[in-house]
Design a protein around this motif. Structure first.
Motif, PDB file in Angstrom:
ATOM      1  N   ILE A 370       2.289  -4.193  20.090  1.00 41.48           N
ATOM      2  CA  ILE A 370       1.601  -2.984  19.622  1.00 41.48           C
ATOM      3  C   ILE A 370       1.435  -3.028  18.108  1.00 41.48           C
ATOM      4  N   ALA A 371       2.465  -3.487  17.396  1.00 44.28           N
ATOM      5  CA  ALA A 371       2.368  -3.560  15.935  1.00 44.28           C
ATOM      6  C   ALA A 371       1.336  -4.595  15.511  1.00 44.28           C
ATOM      7  N   ALA A 372       1.242  -5.711  16.241  1.00 43.47           N
ATOM      8  CA  ALA A 372       0.223  -6.715  15.916  1.00 43.47           C
ATOM      9  C   ALA A 372      -1.177  -6.125  16.091  1.00 43.47           C
ATOM     10  N   ALA A 373      -1.358  -5.325  17.132  1.00 43.89           N
ATOM     11  CA  ALA A 373      -2.657  -4.656  17.312  1.00 43.89           C
ATOM     12  C   ALA A 373      -2.906  -3.666  16.185  1.00 43.89           C
ATOM     13  N   ALA A 374      -1.852  -2.987  15.732  1.00 45.40           N
ATOM     14  CA  ALA A 374      -2.005  -2.066  14.604  1.00 45.40           C
ATOM     15  C   ALA A 374      -2.435  -2.817  13.358  1.00 45.40           C
ATOM     16  N   ASP A 375      -1.861  -4.008  13.143  1.00 48.58           N
ATOM     17  CA  ASP A 375      -2.277  -4.825  11.986  1.00 48.58           C
ATOM     18  C   ASP A 375      -3.770  -5.121  12.057  1.00 48.58           C
ATOM     19  N   ARG A 376      -4.248  -5.468  13.258  1.00 45.83           N
ATOM     20  CA  ARG A 376      -5.674  -5.802  13.411  1.00 45.83           C
ATOM     21  C   ARG A 376      -6.545  -4.570  13.204  1.00 45.83           C
ATOM     22  N   GLN A 377      -6.139  -3.438  13.739  1.00 47.69           N
ATOM     23  CA  GLN A 377      -6.929  -2.219  13.564  1.00 47.69           C
ATOM     24  C   GLN A 377      -6.976  -1.810  12.092  1.00 47.69           C
ATOM     25  N   ARG A 378      -5.873  -2.001  11.407  1.00 46.57           N
ATOM     26  CA  ARG A 378      -5.826  -1.674   9.984  1.00 46.57           C
ATOM     27  C   ARG A 378      -6.782  -2.574   9.203  1.00 46.57           C
ATOM     28  N   ALA A 379      -6.810  -3.868   9.547  1.00 44.43           N
ATOM     29  CA  ALA A 379      -7.708  -4.797   8.864  1.00 44.43           C
ATOM     30  C   ALA A 379      -9.163  -4.485   9.159  1.00 44.43           C
ATOM     31  N   ARG A 380      -9.421  -3.901  10.321  1.00 43.03           N
ATOM     32  CA  ARG A 380     -10.804  -3.603  10.697  1.00 43.03           C
ATOM     33  C   ARG A 380     -11.276  -2.258  10.168  1.00 43.03           C
ATOM     34  N   GLY A 381     -10.422  -1.557   9.442  1.00 47.55           N
ATOM     35  CA  GLY A 381     -10.857  -0.301   8.849  1.00 47.55           C
ATOM     36  C   GLY A 381     -10.664   0.905   9.737  1.00 47.55           C
ATOM     37  N   ALA A 382      -9.632   0.866  10.602  1.00 47.80           N
ATOM     38  CA  ALA A 382      -9.327   2.017  11.468  1.00 47.80           C
ATOM     39  C   ALA A 382      -7.907   2.491  11.189  1.00 47.80           C
ATOM     40  N   PRO A 400      18.017   0.733  13.129  1.00 48.06           N
ATOM     41  CA  PRO A 400      18.632  -0.342  12.343  1.00 48.06           C
ATOM     42  C   PRO A 400      17.811  -1.629  12.280  1.00 48.06           C
ATOM     43  N   VAL A 401      16.915  -1.802  13.242  1.00 44.52           N
ATOM     44  CA  VAL A 401      16.101  -3.011  13.238  1.00 44.52           C
ATOM     45  C   VAL A 401      15.135  -2.968  12.058  1.00 44.52           C
ATOM     46  N   GLY A 402      15.030  -4.099  11.331  1.00 42.01           N
ATOM     47  CA  GLY A 402      14.220  -4.114  10.113  1.00 42.01           C
ATOM     48  C   GLY A 402      12.774  -3.767  10.348  1.00 42.01           C
ATOM     49  N   GLU A 403      12.199  -4.206  11.472  1.00 39.62           N
ATOM     50  CA  GLU A 403      10.791  -3.943  11.735  1.00 39.62           C
ATOM     51  C   GLU A 403      10.519  -2.455  11.896  1.00 39.62           C
ATOM     52  N   HIS A 404      11.504  -1.699  12.333  1.00 45.53           N
ATOM     53  CA  HIS A 404      11.314  -0.257  12.508  1.00 45.53           C
ATOM     54  C   HIS A 404      10.872   0.382  11.194  1.00 45.53           C
ATOM     55  N   ALA A 405      11.567   0.061  10.117  1.00 47.37           N
ATOM     56  CA  ALA A 405      11.233   0.643   8.813  1.00 47.37           C
ATOM     57  C   ALA A 405       9.856   0.190   8.352  1.00 47.37           C
ATOM     58  N   ARG A 406       9.550  -1.105   8.538  1.00 44.69           N
ATOM     59  CA  ARG A 406       8.247  -1.612   8.091  1.00 44.69           C
ATOM     60  C   ARG A 406       7.123  -0.899   8.813  1.00 44.69           C
ATOM     61  N   TRP A 407       7.278  -0.716  10.116  1.00 41.96           N
ATOM     62  CA  TRP A 407       6.208  -0.080  10.883  1.00 41.96           C
ATOM     63  C   TRP A 407       6.092   1.403  10.555  1.00 41.96           C
ATOM     64  N   ARG A 408       7.232   2.047  10.322  1.00 46.28           N
ATOM     65  CA  ARG A 408       7.178   3.472   9.977  1.00 46.28           C
ATOM     66  C   ARG A 408       6.471   3.659   8.639  1.00 46.28           C
ATOM     67  N   LEU A 409       6.766   2.805   7.674  1.00 46.13           N
ATOM     68  CA  LEU A 409       6.111   2.891   6.370  1.00 46.13           C
ATOM     69  C   LEU A 409       4.635   2.535   6.465  1.00 46.13           C
TER      70      LEU A 409
END
Length: 914
Positions: A370-382, A400-409
């Protein structure tokens, strides 16, 4: 509803007339009233009339697909894309007209490119009329909506617009695409159809005519809604026997209820098939076959009129059918179907969308997809779509997982990129509460940026950034970035300078923070100067070398502010236009608003007042469109009004700004409006009031520790007001203050202002002003004619008055005549009149008995306007006794006996010419 256009002739005619007049047309009405059919009929008529039509018909399920609607609308203009500027060409080529983005999309560039593409189509002589049409505009995906809103705001009425919107009450909602702000739209409500029109609709749709009594009952039950009438008629036709005259029709609480009832009559395999189709992004037979749905499963639904199958694509006959199907799916079944679609789709973004709707517990693998899809949507201007996906991914892994903070930010940043400041503020606050350590500091820094970018109270950005600094690891580059932001947020120069120094030290050597290093250098340079330290231009040079071709948003304006402050207007103008061109190509309207304001100030100082007025007007329009703060624009407009002699309106602006400053405790707002109020009072002859405003301004500046307020050059005017008000002690102190500013940083304005002030004070003290006059002449000669022309003309005015008092009449007349000419060239009406008044007092051929002298004419004008003798004396720099003597002569010459009669005589223009 092939026959629903029946009974809509008047609406279609009104729409065609409005489009021909350049007014947008909005078709409104509830679901099923026939908007789409009327929309298509208008488009067919437009094509027959020679319009080029660009249209799209977004659906609810497509609202999450970035730029899907815009790609449909612009598809026929694809051949023009290669001719666009590089940023715009890349934006459209990578997002709208190909399957995959090759680089991150700058959404603002898409808006600018859309405007350019539509503008190019308008310029085509073969197709002079262009119609942009959007059916069901509320379902536009947000990036498409913003791009079209941006373009249409600038192109309407040259581009005609037709849109439909589903509403229960017409006019209750703002027009889509901002059409009610771009122009006055023609809002057409589709009323319920009568029995006669519904007869034709039902016969065309069902292939059979109903008995008149039954038709009347259906029309009444449906409330004239053609789609609801069709569904009711179908329900009646499914009954084994027609309903008796007194019997109830099939229950029809709503259109959606009727659709659900119809679904219940379909075979289970068909119900499952159309459920999957309704949940799919773009349902196709091939994709649904992978989910186990054979093409034959849609036969019953197609026969029932719920869906249409064309080629490989499955579509619903009306959007409300798809919505009704989704609404009736139980939650557990819905999750199972989303899982089935996720497991069988070949599109990774579609899979992620379904995973986000079916995974409920911790699932790191699903979260990563899901986060990888979010990266793509962000790059596409959505950014909105990406924000929702990032939030979902963060929910599927524990904090506690590091990716949680990155995705929340990332979700917070996406909301900020989408321009939704309230949502960003809420998300940043939530992230700050949830996260710890460096991640919490990042969230608080984002919170500070939101506060700075929106209309939050003064100090909000600074407080959030201070909290971020406290949470950041000591000595980290993150702390350096926060210090750089605080160097901007702090208005007092000393604290801002210390933050800049800390930022430079912590960011040194970080290759990923070159833009922030450049910003910190620029802000350190600026605040050292503001704090009274020598100007270290090597800091400016290092920053300009470091920033490269893309200045940081944090401080890219600083070089222009500096060059404007030292009266290097050409360099300031060039820098601002470079930034403006970049912002325009990217469609960055908030930056355009700021840059236009700065350009207005540069052109005002440079004496190019028409250009200044144009920039101020453009900034005002951008601010109104974007909801940007207009305080600076209004202040600058007031400043231009004073220069032009329109003093009453300028004074109102100053008073309004001071009230706002008092209400919000905004020191910057207070400073600029104290200066405006003082300048307006000075030119209006209200010298004690002017001196008071300038004194309050100086006290505020001193209290802040602002030794060198670069943008505020007020001491020469303050001194002039003090001299006129008779406060020579304060005038002397002001001269010392101005001299200190000149020693610290000599500039053309301080050179001219200091020379002018010395002449004024010498004359007021009764001293021989000859040496000061010689210095004034030298100062004017040292400043080129195209630098500060307004200040140069004021020097002539002061010199002329001084020469007159020395009885050097020829020098006085020459200086005052030249001043009047220079003021006239600028459009400085009030000061041109004052120069002529002073010139008239140097002597010459006496006037005819009934003609007024220049002094008499000015005294009469002010008296007729209701000014007291004291105010007239202060305005014209003469004594009250001289005012009385001149008024006596005016009364005698004009044959009047009171100020009321004088006002009437002046209005008639009777014998008042010199």
């Amino acid at each position: 509803m092939s026959g629903a256009v029946v009974g809509r002739d008047e609406v279609i005619d009104r729409a065609r007339r409005a489009l021909a007049e350049g007014r947008p047309v909005l078709l409104e009405g509830p679901a099923g009233i026939g908007k789409t059919v009327v929309h298509r009929a208008i488009l067919d008529a437009a094509r027959r009339d020679g319009w080029r039509v660009l249209d799209c018909a977004p659906t609810e399920i497509e609202a999450g697909l970035p730029f899907a609607a815009l790609a449909d609308l612009l598809a026929t203009l694809a051949d023009r894309v290669p001719r666009l500027p590089a940023p715009q060409r890349a934006a459209l080529a990578n997002v709208l007209l190909t399957d995959e983005a090759t680089q991150p999309v700058d959404e603002r560039s898409v808006g600018a490119a859309t405007q350019a593409l539509l503008g190019a189509a308008l310029a085509d002589p073969a197709e002079p009329r262009l119609l942009v049409a959007v059916d069901d505009a509320p379902w536009l995906d947000p990036p498409s909506e913003r791009a079209l809103r941006f373009a249409l705001r600038r192109l309407v009425p040259r581009v005609a617009v037709l849109a439909t919107a589903r509403v229960e009450q017409s006019g209750a909602e703002p027009a889509p695409l901002g059409l009610d702000r771009a122009a006055r739209p023609e809002r057409l409500t589709l009323d319920p159809l009568g029995v006669g029109s519904l007869h034709h609709v039902l016969r065309a749709e069902l292939g059979a005519a109903l008995p008149r009594p039954l038709l009347v009952r259906i029309a009444g039950e449906a409330g004239g809604n053609p789609l609801l009438a069709i569904e009711l008629a179908r329900a009646v036709l499914r009954m084994p026997h027609p309903p008796a005259p007194g019997a109830d029709l099939p229950a029809a609480p709503s259109l959606r209820g009727l659709v659900v009832d119809r679904l219940a009559t379909l075979p289970p395999q068909t119900r499952d098939a159309i459920r999957l189709a309704a949940l799919s992004g773009v349902p196709t037979l091939a994709g649904l076959a992978r989910a186990g749905v054979p093409p034959s499963a849609f036969d019953a639904a197609e026969e029932a009129g719920l869906v249409t199958v064309g080629g490989d694509v499955v579509g619903f006959a009306h959007p409300v059918y798809a919505a009704a199907v989704r609404a009736e799916i139980p939650p557990g079944v819905r999750r199972r179907l989303h899982r089935l679609l996720a497991d069988t789709t070949e599109n990774p973004d579609e899979r992620a969308r379904h995973l986000a709707r079916c995974v409920t517990g911790p699932d790191p693998a699903a979260a990563a997809e899901i986060a990888a899809a979010a990266d793509r949507q962000r790059a596409r201007g959505a950014p909105e779509t990406a924000a929702g996906l990032y939030d979902c991914a963060a929910r599927l892994v524990p904090p506690p997982v590091g990716e949680h903070a990155r995705w929340r930010l990332a979700a917070v940043q996406c909301r900020f990129d989408g321009g939704d400041f309230p949502a960003t503020k809420s998300a940043a606050d939530q992230a700050a509460r949830e996260l710890t350590g460096a991640a919490r500091a990042e969230a608080l820094l984002l919170r500070a940026v939101v506060a700075w970018s929106s209309d939050e109270p003064p100090g909000a950005a600074e407080r959030a950034a201070e909290a971020a600094l406290a949470a950041a690891p000591a000595g980290s580059t993150l702390a350096g970035r926060i210090h750089a932001h605080l160097s901007l947020f702090r208005d007092a120069p000393d604290p801002a300078r210390h933050h800049g120094e800390a930022a430079i030290e912590l960011l040194a050597g970080s290759r990923n923070d070159r833009d922030m290093q450049a910003a910190a250098l620029l802000l350190l340079f600026l605040n050292e100067v503001r704090g009274g330290l020598p100007a270290r231009t090597e800091l400016l040079d290092r920053a300009l070398e470091l920033e490269g071709p893309a200045p940081s948003w944090l401080a890219g304006i600083v070089p222009a502010v500096w060059w404007r402050a030292i009266d290097e207007h050409d360099r300031a103008r060039e820098r601002l236009h470079t930034l403006l061109d970049r912002a325009t190509m990217r469609g960055d309207e908030p930056s355009q608003h700021e840059l236009r304001t700065h350009l207005g100030e540069v052109e005002l100082l440079a004496g190019r007042w028409p250009a200044a007025a144009a920039h101020i007007a453009a900034a005002r329009e951008l601010g109104e469109q974007n909801g940007s703060d207009q305080v600076g624009v209004k202040w600058l407009d007031g400043l231009l009004l004073v220069h032009r002699g329109q003093l009453a309106e300028a004074t109102r602006i100053a008073e309004s700004g001071l009230r706002r400053a008092a209400e919000t405790d905004d020191e910057w707002c207070r400073r600029i409006h104290e200066q405006l109020a003082g300048f307006a009072a000075l030119i209006d002859g209200r010298l004690p009031a002017a001196a008071r405003h300038y004194g309050d301004l100086a006290a505020t500046i001193d209290q802040m520790g602002l030794v060198e307020p670069l943008a505020q050059r007020f001491e020469p005017d303050w001194l002039e007001a003090c001299v006129g008000a008779g406060d020579l002690t304060t005038a002397g102190a002001v001269l010392d203050r101005l001299a200190a500013r000149h020693r610290r940083l000599p500039r053309p304005w301080t050179t001219l202002g200091l020379a002018r002030s010395r002449v004024l004070l010498a004359g007021a003290l009764g001293r021989d002003p000859s040496d000061a006059l010689a210095e004034l002449v030298a100062a004017r000669a040292a400043v080129p004619a195209d630098v500060l022309p307004f200040d140069r003309a004021r020097c002539l005015l002061v010199a002329g008055v001084a020469y007159r008092r020395l009885r050097s009449r020829r020098e006085a007349r020459d200086a005052l005549a030249a001043a009047a000419v220079e003021f006239d060239a600028l459009g400085a009406v009030a000061l041109a009149a004052r120069a002529r008044l002073e010139a008239g007092r140097t002597g010459g051929r006496p006037p005819a008995p009934r003609q007024l002298t220049a002094t008499e004419r000015e005294v009469a004008r002010l008296a007729a306007a209701g000014r007291t003798n004291r105010v007239i004396a202060d305005t014209l720099f003469i004594s009250p006794k001289t005012v009385e003597a001149n008024l006596a002569r005016v009364y005698r010459k004009l044959g009047v006996g009171s100020r009321a009669e004088l006002g009437a005589a002046m209005a008639r223009g009777a014998d008042v010419e010199a």
